[in-house]
Write a protein that holds these residues in place. Structure first.
Motif, PDB file in Angstrom:
ATOM      1  N   ASN A 211       0.810  -1.217   0.000  1.00 22.49           N
ATOM      2  CA  ASN A 211       0.000   0.000   0.000  1.00 22.49           C
ATOM      3  C   ASN A 211       0.845   1.270   0.000  1.00 22.49           C
ATOM      4  OD1 ASN A 211      -2.613  -1.105  -0.107  1.00 22.49           O
ATOM      5  ND2 ASN A 211      -2.530  -1.619   2.068  1.00 22.49           N
ATOM      6  N   THR A 217      -3.089   0.639  -6.301  1.00 18.34           N
ATOM      7  CA  THR A 217      -4.252   1.123  -5.556  1.00 18.34           C
ATOM      8  C   THR A 217      -5.070  -0.080  -5.119  1.00 18.34           C
ATOM      9  OG1 THR A 217      -4.335   3.155  -6.873  1.00 18.34           O
ATOM     10  CG2 THR A 217      -6.324   2.559  -5.635  1.00 18.34           C
ATOM     11  N   GLN A 218      -5.233  -0.248  -3.812  1.00 21.29           N
ATOM     12  CA  GLN A 218      -5.895  -1.440  -3.274  1.00 21.29           C
ATOM     13  C   GLN A 218      -7.413  -1.323  -3.345  1.00 21.29           C
ATOM     14  OE1 GLN A 218      -5.277  -2.283   0.914  1.00 21.29           O
ATOM     15  NE2 GLN A 218      -5.397  -4.489   0.557  1.00 21.29           N
ATOM     16  N   ASN A 219      -8.049  -2.448  -3.635  1.00 21.60           N
ATOM     17  CA  ASN A 219      -9.490  -2.589  -3.463  1.00 21.60           C
ATOM     18  C   ASN A 219      -9.678  -3.334  -2.145  1.00 21.60           C
ATOM     19  OD1 ASN A 219     -12.168  -3.608  -3.462  1.00 21.60           O
ATOM     20  ND2 ASN A 219     -12.258  -3.439  -5.696  1.00 21.60           N
ATOM     21  N   GLU A 220      -9.964  -2.588  -1.092  1.00 14.43           N
ATOM     22  CA  GLU A 220     -10.011  -3.175   0.253  1.00 14.43           C
ATOM     23  C   GLU A 220     -11.114  -4.211   0.378  1.00 14.43           C
ATOM     24  OE1 GLU A 220     -10.050  -0.304   3.351  1.00 14.43           O
ATOM     25  OE2 GLU A 220      -8.378   0.860   2.540  1.00 14.43           O
ATOM     26  N   GLU A 222     -12.216  -6.327  -1.814  1.00 18.14           N
ATOM     27  CA  GLU A 222     -11.874  -7.604  -2.441  1.00 18.14           C
ATOM     28  C   GLU A 222     -10.603  -8.224  -1.855  1.00 18.14           C
ATOM     29  OE1 GLU A 222     -11.698  -7.211  -6.656  1.00 18.14           O
ATOM     30  OE2 GLU A 222     -13.800  -6.601  -6.862  1.00 18.14           O
ATOM     31  N   SER A 223      -9.862  -7.477  -1.064  1.00 18.89           N
ATOM     32  CA  SER A 223      -8.624  -7.991  -0.479  1.00 18.89           C
ATOM     33  C   SER A 223      -8.913  -8.781   0.795  1.00 18.89           C
ATOM     34  CB  SER A 223      -7.675  -6.834  -0.171  1.00 18.89           C
ATOM     35  OG  SER A 223      -7.301  -6.149  -1.341  1.00 18.89           O
ATOM     36  N   TRP A 228      -3.630  -9.337  -1.552  1.00 14.14           N
ATOM     37  CA  TRP A 228      -3.808  -7.914  -1.913  1.00 14.14           C
ATOM     38  C   TRP A 228      -4.425  -7.877  -3.296  1.00 14.14           C
ATOM     39  CZ3 TRP A 228      -3.013  -4.520  -5.722  1.00 14.14           C
ATOM     40  CH2 TRP A 228      -3.014  -3.157  -5.431  1.00 14.14           C
ATOM     41  N   ARG A 229      -5.557  -7.189  -3.436  1.00  8.84           N
ATOM     42  CA  ARG A 229      -6.209  -7.072  -4.738  1.00  8.84           C
ATOM     43  C   ARG A 229      -6.494  -5.609  -5.031  1.00  8.84           C
ATOM     44  NH1 ARG A 229      -8.696 -11.729  -2.444  1.00  8.84           N
ATOM     45  NH2 ARG A 229      -8.127 -13.610  -3.611  1.00  8.84           N
ATOM     46  N   GLY A 230      -6.331  -5.248  -6.275  1.00  7.48           N
ATOM     47  CA  GLY A 230      -6.564  -3.863  -6.664  1.00  7.48           C
ATOM     48  C   GLY A 230      -6.174  -3.644  -8.104  1.00  7.48           C
ATOM     49  N   HIS A 231      -5.613  -2.458  -8.367  1.00  9.30           N
ATOM     50  CA  HIS A 231      -5.244  -2.092  -9.733  1.00  9.30           C
ATOM     51  C   HIS A 231      -3.882  -1.414  -9.749  1.00  9.30           C
ATOM     52  CE1 HIS A 231      -9.640  -2.573 -10.059  1.00  9.30           C
ATOM     53  NE2 HIS A 231      -9.366  -2.966 -11.297  1.00  9.30           N
ATOM     54  N   GLU A 240      -3.626  -9.164  -8.528  1.00 12.11           N
ATOM     55  CA  GLU A 240      -3.800 -10.042  -7.367  1.00 12.11           C
ATOM     56  C   GLU A 240      -2.423 -10.482  -6.889  1.00 12.11           C
ATOM     57  OE1 GLU A 240      -7.040 -13.299  -6.346  1.00 12.11           O
ATOM     58  OE2 GLU A 240      -5.591 -14.066  -7.813  1.00 12.11           O
TER      59      GLU A 240
END
Length: 568
Positions: A211, A217-220, A222-223, A228-231, A240
């Motif tokens: 982070n 940029t995290q998608n909290e 989906e994490s 850790w998931r995001g873009h 992922e």
């Protein structure tokens, strides 16, 4: 700033000028410059105005705009146009068949400024009622919208590999072990999630570090504590990052790489691959297959049960590799729409260790790509003869052509001209909206032409942009088997056509496949790496790879075809 970025900005400026009904002369100036500069090998960013105006299609005004763009990173005219254009209207340019004028009509007359409203207008029949549109255009718009929705959040394999490698290089600074897994390792041609495995005994600290990276940029929602998931900055594809202790990484690399149908395969030991992976104590990918009682499958082929049917007839060391390729046969030069000369392309092929280079510039009907008329064909052949005279016996330039398949399935030259080529790549480039019956019949007639050596990109698809026309793959492959026609695996990551799922059937029918880069510049020759990847995914063997033939074998093959034509 790269040439591609400059050309894209100029092209967008021209489109938006047309959208907003600006002066036709200025529109033409930007559009013509973008078209011409797209073929340029000069470093545009380094050229002053005085040098830029010497390039084809570039006037003083556009040259000054290029300097503004390079020096400031912005083009005031483009910024103003973008400020006047709703984001949804910009997205309409992605719809095949919709140019600036039609988009302006939809926006101004129907008040449509986003894709959702465009779809509703099509479903309600409003688009068909507009003058110049009709029911056919409305249907094409709706089909294109459906296709774009299905592709949302996906990227091509080349971009996915690039982003995965950027992430890998960044994360290896903080983690002892980082592995690219999932769709990227499996060489999926379209990727919706870039997945990497991180070795760590401190997932909380790992999450904190991830982070802290500006690129992520995290998608909290989906994490989770171990995922850790995001873009990633500049892309909407999913990222992922899965965290495991050291003793779990090998196990998870196998599990996360294979698709679910592959993991569920049960072998002679009566356990599935997933069960074998989860229960082994000393894990390696080879031991997992051994524990399940199944033959080892390379990562590219871990999709479903097909790989095991293939393994019943083949060995992994039969699969084609980059090192097996001996030449390249579908390439373009400055004679048509390529960026480099034949001499430069051939020289680079020699650097790559290849022993032959086939030029297949566009044929006369492809006027948009500066296709060759008969006089220019003859002139090109004289140039090739001069170049070949400079080589010894270890390298040769073959005289090919990418001949357009016309609407009735005929090729783009008379027989006398076709007979002057060493080989012919027959491809469809125009009139792409066809029924399955029409598209298949068109290809079958081209395949039946005795001068057709290779069938180029059989469906005409552009991944994530155009679905391609429907064809009866079995009928087309059967016809290629009957008429001794090779099928292209167009290795451009934009195409990857024929689809890997049909490679095994082609091999069964005795049809060879040619890994063709469709290269328009030096870098494009390296696209054969992507062709090798999807070839392996489909089980392509070296023995059935056309351009794995040696120079001696290729010369003999092409000469035998010519002899058969003369005898016939």
């Amino acid at each position: 700033m790269t040439n591609t970025e400059i050309v894209d900005r100029l092209e967008l400026t021209g489109r938006l000028m047309e959208l907003h009904d600006h002066d036709a002369f200025k529109i033409r100036a930007f559009s013509s410059a973008a078209f011409s500069l797209d073929k340029s090998t000069a470093d545009l960013a380094s050229l002053p105005v005085e040098e830029l105006v010497k390039l084809p299609g570039v006037g003083k005004s556009v040259a000054q705009k290029i300097r503004e763009l390079v020096e400031t990173g912005h083009l005031t005219e483009l910024d103003n146009l973008l400020a006047e254009t709703p984001e949804g209207v910009l997205e309409m340019f992605r719809i095949k068949g919709l140019g600036a004028k039609k988009i302006r009509t939809l926006w101004r007359e129907l008040g449509i400024d986003n894709l959702r409203d465009l779809q509703l207008a099509g479903e309600n029949g409003q688009i068909a009622k507009i003058k110049g549109f009709g029911a056919s255009t409305q249907e094409k718009i709706l089909n294109s919208l459906t296709f774009l929705q299905e592709q949302k959040g996906k990227i091509r394999m080349d971009r996915a590999a690039m982003l995965a490698n950027v992430l890998h290089d960044e994360l290896t600074r903080a983690f002892n072990r980082v592995d690219i897994s999932g769709q990227v390792r499996r060489k999926a041609q379209e990727v919706d999630t870039i997945q990497l495995l991180l070795e760590t005994s401190d997932p909380v600290g790992a999450q904190r570090y991830l982070n802290s990276l500006p690129m992520l940029t995290q998608n909290e929602r989906e994490s989770s504590p171990f995922a850790w998931r995001g873009h990633m900055e500049g892309s909407d594809v999913g990222i992922e990052l899965l965290m495991f202790p050291a003793d779990q990484i090998d196990r998870q690399l196998f599990i996360q790489t294979a698709a679910e149908p592959h993991l569920q395969q049960v072998g002679s030991a009566s356990v599935s691959l997933l069960q074998a992976a989860l229960t082994l104590s000393n894990v390696s990918e080879e031991r997992i297959y051994e524990r399940a009682g199944l033959p080892y499958i390379v990562p590219e082929m871990r999709e479903d049960e097909f790989a095991f049917r293939w393994a019943g007839r083949h060995q992994n060391d039969e699969l084609v590799t980059w090192d097996d390729l001996r030449g390249t046969l579908h390439n373009h030069s400055t004679w048509s729409d390529g960026k480099q000369s034949i001499a430069d392309m051939a020289a680079y092929c020699r650097e790559l260790g290849l022993t032959y280079f086939g030029i297949a510039d566009h044929s006369k009907t492809a006027s948009y790509a500066n296709g060759l008329d008969i006089d220019r064909v003859q002139a090109q052949h004289r140039e090739i003869d001069r170049l070949n005279a400079q080589f010894g016996d270890n390298f040769l330039i073959f005289k090919g052509i990418e001949s357009d398949i016309l609407g009735d399935g005929s090729l783009d030259y008379d027989d006398a001209t076709l007979a002057t080529f060493d080989y012919v790549v027959a491809s469809v480039h125009q009139t792409l909206t066809m029924t399955l019956e029409k598209a298949t019949t068109r290809l079958l007639r081209a395949i039946e032409n005795p001068y057709t050596t290779i069938l180029g990109h059989p469906t005409g698809r552009l991944l994530l942009a155009r679905a391609g026309y429907p064809i009866d793959h079995r009928a087309v492959i059967d016809a290629c088997a009957e008429h001794n026609v090779v099928i292209e695996i167009n290795a451009s990551p934009y195409r990857l056509d024929i689809d890997w799922r049909w490679i095994d059937y082609a091999m069964e029918r005795g049809v060879m496949l040619s890994i063709n880069p469709d290269a328009h510049d030096l870098a494009g020759l390296l696209d054969m790496h992507y062709g090798v990847a999807v070839g392996r995914k489909g089980g392509l063997t070296k023995a059935m790879t056309f351009n794995a033939l040696t120079l001696t074998e290729m010369k003999a093959y092409l000469q035998n075809r010519k002899n058969q034509l003369l005898a016939g």
